[in-house]
Design an enzyme around this catalytic site. Structure first.
Site, PDB file in Angstrom:
ATOM      1  N   ARG A  26       0.852  -1.193  -0.025  1.00  0.00           N
ATOM      2  CA  ARG A  26      -0.153   0.034  -0.016  1.00  0.00           C
ATOM      3  C   ARG A  26       0.728   1.269  -0.060  1.00  0.00           C
ATOM      4  NH1 ARG A  26      -5.516  -1.103   1.540  1.00  0.00           N
ATOM      5  NH2 ARG A  26      -5.869  -2.732   0.241  1.00  0.00           N
ATOM      6  N   ARG A  30      -4.025   6.350   0.595  1.00  0.00           N
ATOM      7  CA  ARG A  30      -4.395   7.658   1.301  1.00  0.00           C
ATOM      8  C   ARG A  30      -3.441   8.443   2.206  1.00  0.00           C
ATOM      9  NH1 ARG A  30      -9.814   4.409   2.787  1.00  0.00           N
ATOM     10  NH2 ARG A  30      -8.317   3.089   3.254  1.00  0.00           N
ATOM     11  N   ARG A  39      -8.249  11.282  -5.735  1.00  0.00           N
ATOM     12  CA  ARG A  39      -9.559  10.535  -5.080  1.00  0.00           C
ATOM     13  C   ARG A  39     -10.904  11.257  -4.915  1.00  0.00           C
ATOM     14  NH1 ARG A  39     -11.894   7.305  -4.243  1.00  0.00           N
ATOM     15  NH2 ARG A  39     -11.798   5.807  -2.766  1.00  0.00           N
ATOM     16  N   ASP A  75      -6.431  -3.591  -7.555  1.00  0.00           N
ATOM     17  CA  ASP A  75      -7.183  -4.292  -6.512  1.00  0.00           C
ATOM     18  C   ASP A  75      -7.133  -5.676  -6.649  1.00  0.00           C
ATOM     19  OD1 ASP A  75      -8.428  -3.198  -3.609  1.00  0.00           O
ATOM     20  OD2 ASP A  75      -9.434  -4.922  -4.574  1.00  0.00           O
ATOM     21  N   TYR A 150     -14.361 -12.906   0.291  1.00  0.00           N
ATOM     22  CA  TYR A 150     -15.166 -11.844  -0.143  1.00  0.00           C
ATOM     23  C   TYR A 150     -16.570 -12.207  -0.752  1.00  0.00           C
ATOM     24  CZ  TYR A 150     -11.446  -8.620   1.519  1.00  0.00           C
ATOM     25  OH  TYR A 150     -10.626  -7.785   2.343  1.00  0.00           O
TER      26      TYR A 150
HETATM   27  O1  CP3 Z   1      -0.006   0.368  -3.267  1.00  0.00           O
HETATM   28  C1  CP3 Z   1      -0.369  -0.894  -3.393  1.00  0.00           C
HETATM   29  O2  CP3 Z   1      -0.297  -1.711  -2.381  1.00  0.00           O
HETATM   30  C2  CP3 Z   1      -1.171  -1.178  -4.485  1.00  0.00           C
HETATM   31  C3  CP3 Z   1      -2.557  -1.371  -4.741  1.00  0.00           C
HETATM   32  C4  CP3 Z   1      -3.242  -2.137  -3.801  1.00  0.00           C
HETATM   33  C5  CP3 Z   1      -4.708  -1.783  -3.504  1.00  0.00           C
HETATM   34  N1  CP3 Z   1      -5.174  -2.983  -3.184  1.00  0.00           N
HETATM   35  C6  CP3 Z   1      -5.376  -0.359  -3.737  1.00  0.00           C
HETATM   36  C7  CP3 Z   1      -6.232  -0.141  -2.686  1.00  0.00           C
HETATM   37  C8  CP3 Z   1      -3.135  -3.772  -3.270  1.00  0.00           C
HETATM   38  C9  CP3 Z   1      -1.899  -4.347  -3.582  1.00  0.00           C
HETATM   39  C10 CP3 Z   1      -4.377  -3.980  -2.843  1.00  0.00           C
HETATM   40  C11 CP3 Z   1      -4.439  -5.235  -2.605  1.00  0.00           C
HETATM   41  C12 CP3 Z   1      -5.730  -5.733  -1.671  1.00  0.00           C
HETATM   42  N2  CP3 Z   1      -7.210  -5.200  -1.779  1.00  0.00           N
HETATM   43  C13 CP3 Z   1      -5.773  -6.673  -0.657  1.00  0.00           C
HETATM   44  C14 CP3 Z   1      -4.698  -7.660  -0.467  1.00  0.00           C
HETATM   45  C15 CP3 Z   1      -3.519  -6.894   0.640  1.00  0.00           C
HETATM   46  C16 CP3 Z   1      -4.186  -6.420   1.793  1.00  0.00           C
HETATM   47  O3  CP3 Z   1      -4.172  -5.375   2.293  1.00  0.00           O
HETATM   48  O4  CP3 Z   1      -4.304  -7.329   2.527  1.00  0.00           O
HETATM   49  C17 CP3 Z   1      -7.094  -6.576  -0.184  1.00  0.00           C
HETATM   50  C18 CP3 Z   1      -7.584  -7.490   0.930  1.00  0.00           C
HETATM   51  C19 CP3 Z   1      -7.704  -6.041  -0.773  1.00  0.00           C
HETATM   52  C20 CP3 Z   1      -9.391  -5.485  -0.764  1.00  0.00           C
HETATM   53  C21 CP3 Z   1      -9.443  -4.030  -0.270  1.00  0.00           C
HETATM   54  N3  CP3 Z   1      -9.599  -3.239  -1.107  1.00  0.00           N
HETATM   55  C22 CP3 Z   1      -9.612  -3.447   0.968  1.00  0.00           C
HETATM   56  C23 CP3 Z   1      -9.745  -4.341   2.366  1.00  0.00           C
HETATM   57  C24 CP3 Z   1      -9.587  -2.127   0.968  1.00  0.00           C
HETATM   58  C25 CP3 Z   1      -9.667  -0.996   2.007  1.00  0.00           C
HETATM   59  C26 CP3 Z   1     -10.985  -0.464   2.376  1.00  0.00           C
HETATM   60  C27 CP3 Z   1     -10.683   0.727   3.072  1.00  0.00           C
HETATM   61  O5  CP3 Z   1     -11.253   1.908   2.534  1.00  0.00           O
HETATM   62  O6  CP3 Z   1      -9.877   1.067   3.956  1.00  0.00           O
HETATM   63  C28 CP3 Z   1      -9.611  -1.982  -0.438  1.00  0.00           C
HETATM   64  C29 CP3 Z   1      -9.478  -0.448  -1.044  1.00  0.00           C
HETATM   65  C30 CP3 Z   1      -8.395  -0.088  -1.727  1.00  0.00           C
HETATM   66  N4  CP3 Z   1      -7.375  -0.678  -2.361  1.00  0.00           N
HETATM   67  C31 CP3 Z   1      -7.424   1.007  -1.144  1.00  0.00           C
HETATM   68  C32 CP3 Z   1      -6.314   1.144  -2.044  1.00  0.00           C
HETATM   69  C33 CP3 Z   1      -5.086   2.055  -1.848  1.00  0.00           C
HETATM   70  C34 CP3 Z   1      -8.052   2.089   0.000  1.00  0.00           C
HETATM   71  C35 CP3 Z   1      -8.016   3.580  -0.501  1.00  0.00           C
HETATM   72  C36 CP3 Z   1      -9.060   4.131  -1.552  1.00  0.00           C
HETATM   73  O7  CP3 Z   1     -10.293   3.621  -1.258  1.00  0.00           O
HETATM   74  O8  CP3 Z   1      -8.646   4.807  -2.195  1.00  0.00           O
END
Ligand code: CP3
Length: 345
Positions: A26, A30, A39, A75, A150
């Site tokens: 990540r 944010r 965003r 994602d 999921y």
């Molecule tokens: O910089 C990076 O790591 C690359 C981008 C990336 C994202 N998601 C963007 C994202 C990666 C590698 C992921 C993988 C991902 N997505 C995982 C596996 C890694 C982990 O965290 O265990 C999982 C479980 C997801 C599913 C997911 N997507 C979750 C749990 C969330 C968070 C929800 C929240 O708002 O807190 C997301 C949304 C997400 N994917 C964000 C980002 C940067 C959050 C920011 C946003 O909504 O802009």
């Protein structure tokens, strides 16, 4: 295109490095003011669908922090859309699914993924990035268990009640779903490597929710297949789980040149559990980035010292960067790792 900095790939192959490579899960997100500003105008998926914008978001932390690898901005849910899963990424919640999968008919309605045809923007972004980056690019996918959780629950869960009860109650549905998800993940990973990704990470983030025997019975066969069917790509594969210390020997057995570990197990202990034949990535608790510098620095150095002299350490967090993180802290961690780490000095 020749990479200016390949110490991340060298460490994946357990070759000597001048400095310990470091990147952060990540690292685009944010905690960055630039990301928050973007965003306001675009959803996460809109960013993913615009290759130039997506490449910019991917590259930003590389320049800002000085990390040794980039990870594609995308994602784990992205490949599920064209397979027939209607999902949304809800802010501060995570993936939410309108039609959770609970029956054999639901599984049989899923379509095989055709990555290049259905997700062209992903591969266009990768092609742009490998032209312009001077560090390796990591592509990724979710592990089938993590995706299944999921898809079955319909939203993030702490207890995995629906997921596990489906596993126990309807193993035929479970295995059919895992087959389909594994096929999709393999195709998505293969297409990312074909577009030029230098390494691949499999995020089996939530697999730690399972006890060992359930992992062996319900997950391990698919992870074994996933790694067998991506072995010929010749790119290092990172196999990562959260809270999965008890599963490390079996994750190792499933495959991956690098095992990613969270902060719950001391890194040297984790390395003992997986043995010498693999590289290890981790494992600073992301909450330590909110601690005062002297506390943070001591922990960074403790991790580096605990594995000094072993080839194949990639410094990372135990899980993703938290939104409350100050970017300057991450920058300092990169500097400290580069100052103290490395096995040829
Ligand atoms: O910089 C990076 O790591 C690359 C981008 C990336 C994202 N998601 C963007 C994202 C990666 C590698 C992921 C993988 C991902 N997505 C995982 C596996 C890694 C982990 O965290 O265990 C999982 C479980 C997801 C599913 C997911 N997507 C979750 C749990 C969330 C968070 C929800 C929240 O708002 O807190 C997301 C949304 C997400 N994917 C964000 C980002 C940067 C959050 C920011 C946003 O909504 O802009």
């Amino acid at each position: 295109m020749a990479l200016k900095n390949d110490r991340f790939l060298k460490a994946c192959r357990r070759e000597p490095v001048d400095r310990t490579p470091v990147w952060f899960m990540r690292q685009a997100g944010r905690y960055q003011a630039e990301y928050r500003a973007l965003r306001e105008r675009y959803t996460l998926l809109e960013i993913c669908r615009r290759p130039e914008l997506c490449a910019r978001v991917t590259a930003l932390p590389v320049r800002q922090l000085g990390v040794d690898a980039a990870i594609l901005f995308s994602d784990i849910m992205v490949p599920l859309g064209p397979m027939g899963i209607d999902y949304e990424l809800k802010e501060n919640v995570g993936p939410v699914i309108a039609n959770p999968i609970r029956s054999l008919e639901d599984v049989e309605a899923l379509r095989p993924l055709e990555p290049e045809a259905e997700l062209p923007y992903v591969f266009d972004t990768i092609r742009l990035l490998v032209q312009e980056l001077d560090v390796p690019l990591i592509g990724f996918a979710g592990g089938p268990f993590t995706l299944a959780s999921y898809v079955i629950e319909g939203r993030p869960t702490r207890t995995f009640v629906e997921t596990k009860s489906l596993m126990y109650r309807a193993p035929d549905v479970w295995h059919a779903l895992m087959e389909r998800l594994t096929d999709g993940v393999v195709r998505h990973l293969r297409a990312q490597a074909a577009a030029g990704a230098h390494a691949l990470q499999v995020f089996d983030s939530w697999v730690g929710a399972l006890e060992v025997r359930d992992y062996q019975q319900y997950v391990l066969p698919y992870m074994r297949r996933l790694f067998a069917e991506t072995a010929d790509l010749g790119v290092p594969r990172i196999h990562f789980g959260v809270g999965a210390g008890h599963l490390l020997p079996w994750m190792r057995e499933a495959g991956g040149e690098v095992i990613g570990v969270d902060w719950r197990v001391p890194l040297a202990d984790a390395w003992e559990r997986v043995g010498d034949g693999v590289a290890v990535q981790g494992n600073l608790d992301p909450v330590l980035l909110l601690a005062p510098d002297h506390v943070l620095k001591a922990r960074v150095e403790e991790i580096l010292d605990s594995v000094r002299g072993r080839r194949g350490h990639i410094f990372n967090l135990g899980h993703g960067v938290l939104p409350a993180t100050d970017p300057d802290k991450l920058k300092r961690v990169v500097e400290w790792v580069h100052q103290r780490g490395g096995d040829t000095r």
